[in-house]
Write a protein that holds these residues in place. Structure first.
Motif, PDB file in Angstrom:
ATOM      1  N   PRO A  87       0.838  -1.201   0.000  1.00  0.00           N
ATOM      2  CA  PRO A  87       0.000   0.000   0.000  1.00  0.00           C
ATOM      3  C   PRO A  87       0.871   1.249   0.000  1.00  0.00           C
ATOM      4  O   PRO A  87       1.923   1.280   0.643  1.00  0.00           O
ATOM      5  N   TYR A  88       0.431   2.273  -0.722  1.00  0.00           N
ATOM      6  CA  TYR A  88       1.263   3.466  -0.901  1.00  0.00           C
ATOM      7  C   TYR A  88       0.425   4.721  -0.689  1.00  0.00           C
ATOM      8  O   TYR A  88      -0.610   4.901  -1.334  1.00  0.00           O
ATOM      9  N   ASP A  89       0.888   5.583   0.223  1.00  0.00           N
ATOM     10  CA  ASP A  89       0.170   6.831   0.497  1.00  0.00           C
ATOM     11  C   ASP A  89       0.992   8.072   0.135  1.00  0.00           C
ATOM     12  O   ASP A  89       0.710   9.161   0.597  1.00  0.00           O
ATOM     13  N   PHE A  90       2.017   7.885  -0.691  1.00  0.00           N
ATOM     14  CA  PHE A  90       2.888   8.960  -1.180  1.00  0.00           C
ATOM     15  C   PHE A  90       3.764   9.553  -0.077  1.00  0.00           C
ATOM     16  O   PHE A  90       4.291  10.645  -0.234  1.00  0.00           O
TER      17      PHE A  90
ATOM     18  N   SER B  92       5.970   4.937   3.146  1.00  0.00           N
ATOM     19  CA  SER B  92       5.376   3.933   2.265  1.00  0.00           C
ATOM     20  C   SER B  92       6.295   3.636   1.085  1.00  0.00           C
ATOM     21  O   SER B  92       6.302   2.533   0.557  1.00  0.00           O
TER      22      SER B  92
ATOM     23  N   HIS C 285      -2.752   2.282  -4.087  1.00  0.00           N
ATOM     24  CA  HIS C 285      -3.144   3.501  -3.374  1.00  0.00           C
ATOM     25  C   HIS C 285      -4.646   3.439  -3.148  1.00  0.00           C
ATOM     26  O   HIS C 285      -5.416   3.257  -4.091  1.00  0.00           O
TER      27      HIS C 285
ATOM     28  N   ALA D 202      -4.671   9.353  -8.988  1.00  0.00           N
ATOM     29  CA  ALA D 202      -3.790   8.577  -8.106  1.00  0.00           C
ATOM     30  C   ALA D 202      -3.005   7.542  -8.901  1.00  0.00           C
ATOM     31  O   ALA D 202      -1.806   7.365  -8.679  1.00  0.00           O
TER      32      ALA D 202
ATOM     33  N   LEU E 106       1.003   7.364  -9.202  1.00  0.00           N
ATOM     34  CA  LEU E 106       1.763   6.159  -8.838  1.00  0.00           C
ATOM     35  C   LEU E 106       2.750   5.793  -9.936  1.00  0.00           C
ATOM     36  O   LEU E 106       3.924   5.535  -9.677  1.00  0.00           O
TER      37      LEU E 106
ATOM     38  N   THR F 198      -5.450   1.161  -7.876  1.00  0.00           N
ATOM     39  CA  THR F 198      -6.080   2.021  -6.880  1.00  0.00           C
ATOM     40  C   THR F 198      -7.396   1.375  -6.463  1.00  0.00           C
ATOM     41  O   THR F 198      -7.944   0.530  -7.165  1.00  0.00           O
TER      42      THR F 198
ATOM     43  N   ALA G  49      -8.996   3.215   4.230  1.00  0.00           N
ATOM     44  CA  ALA G  49      -7.671   2.635   3.992  1.00  0.00           C
ATOM     45  C   ALA G  49      -7.540   1.171   4.416  1.00  0.00           C
ATOM     46  O   ALA G  49      -7.190   0.313   3.604  1.00  0.00           O
TER      47      ALA G  49
END
Length: 159
Positions: free
Chosen positions: A12-15, A19, A40, A83, A87, A103, A108
């Motif tokens: 999982p990536y939240d910028f 992450s 994301h 998003a 990414l 995405t 979350a």
């Protein structure tokens, strides 16, 4: 031999920088980029002006301020597309070639765990932002909730 060879790994990536480190760890564990999916999750509630500490007001027997369903889905689609583009741009260098990107629109922890289960991932790798005390109680810990809800092993990385 690596226990997670040929295992699908979800990162999982939240910028955030945390992450990003989790994505790099997932790549190391997987051995090859094709086994890693960077996800994301777009949480729709802030997009509509709601937050976790905000209650909806009731008036004349109906909920006030609830967005039109068509508008809500349009907002979700726009944010999801943005998003996904972000990414791909974030990991566009040659070292990250072969990574998978996706995405989801959800809260979350549920978005991560439902995606992982639906797509049969064998491991989730995510960071803990290290919130403690009152901040953790008020905000909640996504990593902790993912670990409780997940159908597969979860590797939580400390900052």
């Amino acid at each position: 031999m690596n226990y997670f060879d040929n295992t699908k790994i979800l990162a999982p990536y939240d910028f955030s920088e945390f992450s990003r480190a989790a994505v790099e760890t997932a790549i190391k564990i997987a051995g090859k980029n094709e086994n890693v999916t960077v996800l994301h999750v777009v949480d729709p509630s802030p997009l509509y002006g709601y937050s976790g500490d905000m209650a909806l007001e009731l008036g004349a027997g109906r909920v006030l301020g609830v967005p039109d369903v068509d508008l809500a889905s349009e907002i979700d689609d726009q944010h999801e597309k943005k998003a996904l583009e972000s990414l791909k741009n974030e990991f566009s260098d040659g070292r990250h070639q072969g990574l998978n990107f996706d995405t989801a629109v959800n809260e979350a922890a549920h978005g991560i765990t439902e995606y992982a289960e639906h797509h049969a991932f064998g491991l989730i790798v995510l960071p803990s932002h290290g919130r403690t005390g009152v901040k953790r109680l008020l905000i909640g810990s996504t990593a902790e909730r993912v670990a409780r809800l997940a159908h597969c092993p979860v590797l939580v990385l400390r900052e």
